[in-house]
Design a protein around this motif. Structure first.
Motif, PDB file in Angstrom:
ATOM      1  N   LEU A  28       0.828  -1.206   0.000  1.00 56.03           N
ATOM      2  CA  LEU A  28       0.000   0.000   0.000  1.00 56.03           C
ATOM      3  C   LEU A  28       0.861   1.255   0.000  1.00 56.03           C
ATOM      4  CD1 LEU A  28      -2.700  -1.076   2.622  1.00 56.03           C
ATOM      5  CD2 LEU A  28      -3.066  -0.755   0.167  1.00 56.03           C
ATOM      6  N   SER A  29       1.952   1.215   0.755  1.00 60.02           N
ATOM      7  CA  SER A  29       2.865   2.355   0.819  1.00 60.02           C
ATOM      8  C   SER A  29       3.520   2.613  -0.533  1.00 60.02           C
ATOM      9  CB  SER A  29       3.939   2.099   1.884  1.00 60.02           C
ATOM     10  OG  SER A  29       4.849   3.175   1.954  1.00 60.02           O
ATOM     11  N   LEU A  30       3.927   1.551  -1.214  1.00 62.63           N
ATOM     12  CA  LEU A  30       4.555   1.695  -2.527  1.00 62.63           C
ATOM     13  C   LEU A  30       3.574   2.273  -3.553  1.00 62.63           C
ATOM     14  CD1 LEU A  30       6.626  -1.613  -2.749  1.00 62.63           C
ATOM     15  CD2 LEU A  30       7.517   0.718  -2.529  1.00 62.63           C
ATOM     16  N   ILE A  31       2.328   1.798  -3.511  1.00 61.88           N
ATOM     17  CA  ILE A  31       1.308   2.317  -4.432  1.00 61.88           C
ATOM     18  C   ILE A  31       1.067   3.798  -4.172  1.00 61.88           C
ATOM     19  CG2 ILE A  31      -1.130   2.183  -5.101  1.00 61.88           C
ATOM     20  CD1 ILE A  31      -1.014  -0.814  -4.458  1.00 61.88           C
ATOM     21  N   PHE A  36       1.287   9.383  -5.706  1.00 64.80           N
ATOM     22  CA  PHE A  36       1.055  10.708  -5.132  1.00 64.80           C
ATOM     23  C   PHE A  36       2.303  11.421  -4.618  1.00 64.80           C
ATOM     24  CE2 PHE A  36      -2.830   8.166  -4.288  1.00 64.80           C
ATOM     25  CZ  PHE A  36      -3.679   8.835  -5.155  1.00 64.80           C
ATOM     26  N   ASP A  37       3.444  10.758  -4.567  1.00 67.59           N
ATOM     27  CA  ASP A  37       4.642  11.407  -4.050  1.00 67.59           C
ATOM     28  C   ASP A  37       5.068  12.574  -4.949  1.00 67.59           C
ATOM     29  OD1 ASP A  37       6.821  11.717  -2.276  1.00 67.59           O
ATOM     30  OD2 ASP A  37       8.142  10.762  -3.735  1.00 67.59           O
ATOM     31  N   GLY A  38       5.263  13.750  -4.349  1.00 64.05           N
ATOM     32  CA  GLY A  38       5.720  14.926  -5.091  1.00 64.05           C
ATOM     33  C   GLY A  38       4.626  15.701  -5.792  1.00 64.05           C
ATOM     34  N   ARG A  39       3.380  15.236  -5.722  1.00 64.00           N
ATOM     35  CA  ARG A  39       2.276  15.929  -6.391  1.00 64.00           C
ATOM     36  C   ARG A  39       1.525  16.811  -5.406  1.00 64.00           C
ATOM     37  NH1 ARG A  39      -1.264  11.755  -9.751  1.00 64.00           N
ATOM     38  NH2 ARG A  39      -2.045  13.735 -10.595  1.00 64.00           N
ATOM     39  N   ARG A  49      -8.123  11.981  -5.438  1.00 63.66           N
ATOM     40  CA  ARG A  49      -8.181  12.311  -4.011  1.00 63.66           C
ATOM     41  C   ARG A  49      -8.930  11.230  -3.232  1.00 63.66           C
ATOM     42  NH1 ARG A  49     -10.036  18.624  -4.832  1.00 63.66           N
ATOM     43  NH2 ARG A  49      -8.092  19.352  -5.787  1.00 63.66           N
ATOM     44  N   LYS A  50     -10.007  10.718  -3.814  1.00 63.96           N
ATOM     45  CA  LYS A  50     -10.756   9.647  -3.159  1.00 63.96           C
ATOM     46  C   LYS A  50      -9.898   8.394  -3.029  1.00 63.96           C
ATOM     47  CE  LYS A  50     -15.398  11.126  -4.574  1.00 63.96           C
ATOM     48  NZ  LYS A  50     -16.621  10.752  -5.343  1.00 63.96           N
ATOM     49  N   LEU A  51      -9.131   8.099  -4.093  1.00 61.97           N
ATOM     50  CA  LEU A  51      -8.244   6.942  -4.049  1.00 61.97           C
ATOM     51  C   LEU A  51      -7.164   7.129  -2.984  1.00 61.97           C
ATOM     52  CD1 LEU A  51      -7.243   4.241  -5.125  1.00 61.97           C
ATOM     53  CD2 LEU A  51      -5.978   5.494  -6.906  1.00 61.97           C
ATOM     54  N   MET A  52      -6.651   8.358  -2.866  1.00 60.28           N
ATOM     55  CA  MET A  52      -5.635   8.649  -1.865  1.00 60.28           C
ATOM     56  C   MET A  52      -6.176   8.408  -0.457  1.00 60.28           C
ATOM     57  SD  MET A  52      -3.364  12.099  -1.347  1.00 60.28           S
ATOM     58  CE  MET A  52      -4.432  12.971  -0.220  1.00 60.28           C
ATOM     59  N   VAL A  53      -7.388   8.887  -0.197  1.00 59.58           N
ATOM     60  CA  VAL A  53      -8.001   8.682   1.117  1.00 59.58           C
ATOM     61  C   VAL A  53      -8.242   7.192   1.369  1.00 59.58           C
ATOM     62  CG1 VAL A  53     -10.069   9.106   2.505  1.00 59.58           C
ATOM     63  CG2 VAL A  53      -9.068  10.968   1.168  1.00 59.58           C
ATOM     64  N   ALA A  58      -6.817   2.144   4.195  1.00 65.57           N
ATOM     65  CA  ALA A  58      -6.347   0.760   4.151  1.00 65.57           C
ATOM     66  C   ALA A  58      -5.031   0.608   4.907  1.00 65.57           C
ATOM     67  CB  ALA A  58      -6.174   0.311   2.703  1.00 65.57           C
ATOM     68  N   TYR A  59      -4.140   1.582   4.745  1.00 62.72           N
ATOM     69  CA  TYR A  59      -2.834   1.534   5.412  1.00 62.72           C
ATOM     70  C   TYR A  59      -2.997   1.601   6.929  1.00 62.72           C
ATOM     71  CZ  TYR A  59       2.071   2.703   6.343  1.00 62.72           C
ATOM     72  OH  TYR A  59       3.365   2.698   6.812  1.00 62.72           O
ATOM     73  N   ILE A  60      -3.833   2.546   7.382  1.00 52.29           N
ATOM     74  CA  ILE A  60      -4.079   2.679   8.822  1.00 52.29           C
ATOM     75  C   ILE A  60      -4.767   1.426   9.363  1.00 52.29           C
ATOM     76  CG2 ILE A  60      -5.383   3.957  10.566  1.00 52.29           C
ATOM     77  CD1 ILE A  60      -4.932   6.468   8.875  1.00 52.29           C
ATOM     78  N   GLY A  61      -5.754   0.915   8.624  1.00 53.92           N
ATOM     79  CA  GLY A  61      -6.465  -0.281   9.057  1.00 53.92           C
ATOM     80  C   GLY A  61      -5.550  -1.473   9.201  1.00 53.92           C
ATOM     81  N   PHE A  62      -4.616  -1.620   8.262  1.00 53.06           N
ATOM     82  CA  PHE A  62      -3.693  -2.758   8.306  1.00 53.06           C
ATOM     83  C   PHE A  62      -2.817  -2.709   9.550  1.00 53.06           C
ATOM     84  CE2 PHE A  62       0.531  -4.517   7.459  1.00 53.06           C
ATOM     85  CZ  PHE A  62       0.205  -5.818   7.134  1.00 53.06           C
ATOM     86  N   TYR A  63      -2.152  -1.570   9.767  1.00 50.69           N
ATOM     87  CA  TYR A  63      -1.237  -1.495  10.906  1.00 50.69           C
ATOM     88  C   TYR A  63      -1.970  -1.353  12.237  1.00 50.69           C
ATOM     89  CZ  TYR A  63       2.848  -1.626   7.975  1.00 50.69           C
ATOM     90  OH  TYR A  63       3.815  -2.055   7.110  1.00 50.69           O
TER      91      TYR A  63
END
Length: 210
Positions: A28-31, A36-39, A49-53, A58-63
């Motif tokens: 998830l972090s790599l995706i 979105f990195d640098g944008r 933006r919806k995909l980013m949220v 998903a990232y927060i839920g996993f960890y």
């Protein structure tokens, strides 16, 4: 007689444990970084933006699930009362897969909340202007983390009680035991579950579902 492989590995993670407990989060972090990195926020479409949220959720839920399960296991073991099996609510020996306790549930809630709070702080620092202007929705990630963490911990307990075998050997609960080693133990007794998933697979499935 020492046949508890999960105990011997507790201080040293192998590649299977790392993959099962961190693979989804890393992906998830790599995706997220790739897309979105640098944008800048004004460069993103509404759909992006919806995909980013969604990726953040998903990232927060996993960890949160990983932290909740770890806190429940480590702190729940300090409970003075025996845990109860999540499927029957009957007392089982401490360390039994699928066993839950009041302290363990409270610890899982706190573990998920800790991840959510960390996310709240980091996201507000990184995207303060976007939150302030309303471009990104203001989501209480600390509450989201606590709820998803507890959900994942309960899923983990349910899978552990049904899909992972727990045995009582020499008055100790063991799991993920090789069949040949188990035959050497004359007093081995099945406490609950079925020998379908290993502990690593239970952690992987629970965190993925949460």
């Amino acid at each position: 007689m020492s046949i508890d492989p999960s105990y011997t590995k507790s201080s040293c993670r192998d590649w299977k444990q790392v993959l099962c407990n961190g693979g989804i989060g890393s992906l998830l972090s790599l995706i997220y970084q790739y897309m979105f990195d640098g944008r800048q926020m004004d460069q993103l479409t509404v759909g992006e933006r919806k995909l980013m949220v969604l990726l953040i959720w998903a990232y927060i839920g996993f960890y949160a699930c990983c932290a909740a399960d770890t806190w429940a296991s480590e702190l729940g073991a300090l409970s003075s009362d025996w845990p109860v099996l999540i499927t029957t609510l009957k007392p089982v020996p401490p360390g039994t897969n699928g066993g839950i306790s009041k302290l363990g549930l409270l610890a899982s809630f706190a573990g998920g909340a800790a991840i959510g709070l960390a996310a709240d702080i980091c996201l507000w620092i990184q995207y303060f202007s976007a939150y302030r202007s309303g471009v990104l929705p203001k989501i209480p990630y600390n509450m989201l983390g606590s709820l998803l963490g507890m959900l994942g911990s309960l899923i983990d307990s349910l899978l552990g009680a049904t899909m992972q075998a727990s045995y009582l050997v020499n008055k100790r609960v063991v799991s993920d035991v090789d069949a040949r080693e188990l035959k050497k133990a004359d007093d081995a007794k099945l406490v609950c579950g079925n020998d379908i998933l290993s502990n690593n697979m239970v952690n992987f499935v629970a965190s993925a579902l949460a």
